[in-house]
Design an enzyme around this catalytic site. Structure first.
Site, PDB file in Angstrom:
ATOM      1  N   ALA A   7       0.866  -1.190   0.000  1.00  0.00           N
ATOM      2  CA  ALA A   7       0.000   0.000   0.000  1.00  0.00           C
ATOM      3  C   ALA A   7       0.903   1.240   0.000  1.00  0.00           C
ATOM      4  O   ALA A   7       0.763   2.137   0.830  1.00  0.00           O
ATOM      5  CB  ALA A   7      -0.968  -0.004   1.183  1.00  0.00           C
ATOM      6  N   LEU A   8       1.825   1.234  -0.934  1.00  0.00           N
ATOM      7  CA  LEU A   8       2.910   2.219  -0.915  1.00  0.00           C
ATOM      8  C   LEU A   8       2.396   3.630  -1.176  1.00  0.00           C
ATOM      9  O   LEU A   8       1.547   3.853  -2.033  1.00  0.00           O
ATOM     10  CB  LEU A   8       3.964   1.851  -1.963  1.00  0.00           C
ATOM     11  CG  LEU A   8       4.592   0.460  -1.795  1.00  0.00           C
ATOM     12  CD1 LEU A   8       5.665   0.237  -2.872  1.00  0.00           C
ATOM     13  CD2 LEU A   8       5.193   0.266  -0.408  1.00  0.00           C
ATOM     14  N   HIS A  12       6.820   5.851   1.581  1.00  0.00           N
ATOM     15  CA  HIS A  12       7.632   4.686   1.199  1.00  0.00           C
ATOM     16  C   HIS A  12       8.605   5.054   0.077  1.00  0.00           C
ATOM     17  O   HIS A  12       9.755   4.613   0.071  1.00  0.00           O
ATOM     18  CB  HIS A  12       6.734   3.543   0.712  1.00  0.00           C
ATOM     19  CG  HIS A  12       5.834   2.961   1.752  1.00  0.00           C
ATOM     20  ND1 HIS A  12       4.472   3.142   1.745  1.00  0.00           N
ATOM     21  CD2 HIS A  12       6.103   2.180   2.830  1.00  0.00           C
ATOM     22  CE1 HIS A  12       3.933   2.496   2.774  1.00  0.00           C
ATOM     23  NE2 HIS A  12       4.894   1.916   3.446  1.00  0.00           N
ATOM     24  N   GLY A 121      11.195   3.981   8.407  1.00  0.00           N
ATOM     25  CA  GLY A 121      10.696   5.337   8.615  1.00  0.00           C
ATOM     26  C   GLY A 121      10.683   5.724  10.091  1.00  0.00           C
ATOM     27  O   GLY A 121      10.360   4.906  10.960  1.00  0.00           O
ATOM     28  N   MET A 158       2.165  10.612   6.793  1.00  0.00           N
ATOM     29  CA  MET A 158       1.684   9.662   5.785  1.00  0.00           C
ATOM     30  C   MET A 158       1.701   8.243   6.346  1.00  0.00           C
ATOM     31  O   MET A 158       2.660   7.844   7.003  1.00  0.00           O
ATOM     32  CB  MET A 158       2.557   9.730   4.541  1.00  0.00           C
ATOM     33  CG  MET A 158       2.321  10.987   3.755  1.00  0.00           C
ATOM     34  SD  MET A 158       3.204  10.968   2.191  1.00  0.00           S
ATOM     35  CE  MET A 158       2.922  12.660   1.685  1.00  0.00           C
ATOM     36  N   SER A 159       0.623   7.520   6.096  1.00  0.00           N
ATOM     37  CA  SER A 159       0.491   6.144   6.585  1.00  0.00           C
ATOM     38  C   SER A 159      -0.504   5.421   5.686  1.00  0.00           C
ATOM     39  O   SER A 159      -1.495   6.018   5.240  1.00  0.00           O
ATOM     40  CB  SER A 159      -0.049   6.172   8.020  1.00  0.00           C
ATOM     41  OG  SER A 159      -0.564   4.902   8.364  1.00  0.00           O
TER      42      SER A 159
END
Ligand code: PAF
Length: 251
Positions: A7-8, A12, A121, A158-159
């Site tokens: 789910a980049l 990422h 990260g 971001m996630s």
């Protein structure tokens, strides 16, 4: 190597770019690791977007390793890696199974790929420290490199789990980073415990349904700190509806 669960997103992509600064060849792993999810968590719902992930990586990755669960955990699999030290408390208080699952799969991935460098990260700051501890304690021949958190325009980290947020929840989610900045400002001018408590209250006021923790800890060990004498880290986890968000910032 850049280990991921797929789910980049742009976060990422920035990890892959960081890896490229250190290495001629970059391996990205994509594996939604069942052992780091508790039975009531979102393993089944976790987004699986391999085709889109491959397209997004394009030629930035030399190898994409996307094993299935049977390859990683064949019948009869019986080994778990557990890390103490930085794995103690915070996430572990709410997700007791989590770091054993992460440490086990990361150990397997690093042993399989044997990379010179692996990039993780800072968004998952406690995880980064746990992986550093793991690599040091098992004398893995891999340098663990942390890369900064990428944020949306309103500062939301971001996630892949941000995709779960309904529009109203997304607006609340954007307040998390602002509350953390306020906590840092209060901690610099007053009591750390009062700053944490004010942060928890502010998150509830902003619309979060449950706050797991807002904690100021030693940046290297995640030990409790009474004052800002050494580099510290503010870490937080809170839930909106079914989505659990984490974030952290240096102090
Ligand atoms: O941060 C993640 O995406 C995962 O926890 C990791 C490190 C890929 C292990 O499954």
């Amino acid at each position: 190597m850049v280990p991921t669960m797929g789910a980049l997103h742009d976060g990422h992509v920035s990890l892959v770019a960081e890896a490229r600064k250190h290495a001629d060849h970059v391996v990205v792993s994509i594996f939604v690791n069942p052992t780091q999810f508790a039975p009531h968590e979102d393993f089944d719902a976790y987004p699986r977007t391999l085709d889109a992930d491959m397209a997004r990586l394009g030629d930035t990755a030399d190898i994409v390793f996307a094993p299935n669960a049977r390859e990683m955990y064949p019948d009869g699999y019986a080994t778990t890696v557990t890390v103490a030290g930085p794995a103690h408390g915070l996430e572990t208080d709410f997700r007791p199974h989590f770091f054993a699952g992460v440490a086990t799969v990361v150990a397997k991935l690093l042993i399989a790929a044997s990379p010179d460098v692996a990039v993780f990260g800072e968004k998952d700051y406690q995880q980064l420290l746990v992986v550093k501890q793991l690599a040091r304690d098992l004398a893995l021949p891999t340098d663990i490199v942390g890369a900064p958190t990428l944020r949306e325009a309103d500062g939301l980290a971001m996630s892949s789990r941000n995709a779960y947020l309904a529009p109203q929840e997304r607006a609340v989610a954007g307040r998390l980073n602002l509350v953390l900045k306020d906590v840092i400002a209060s901690a610099r001018s007053g009591s750390l415990r009062e700053a944490e408590a004010a942060g928890i209250e502010a998150l509830y006021k902003a619309g979060f349904d449950h706050v797991d923790y807002v904690a100021i800890r030693d940046a290297a060990t995640l030990d409790h700190v009474a004052a800002l004498e050494h580099p510290a880290r503010l870490l937080a986890a809170a839930r909106i509806g079914k989505t659990r968000l984490i974030d952290n910032m240096s102090i």
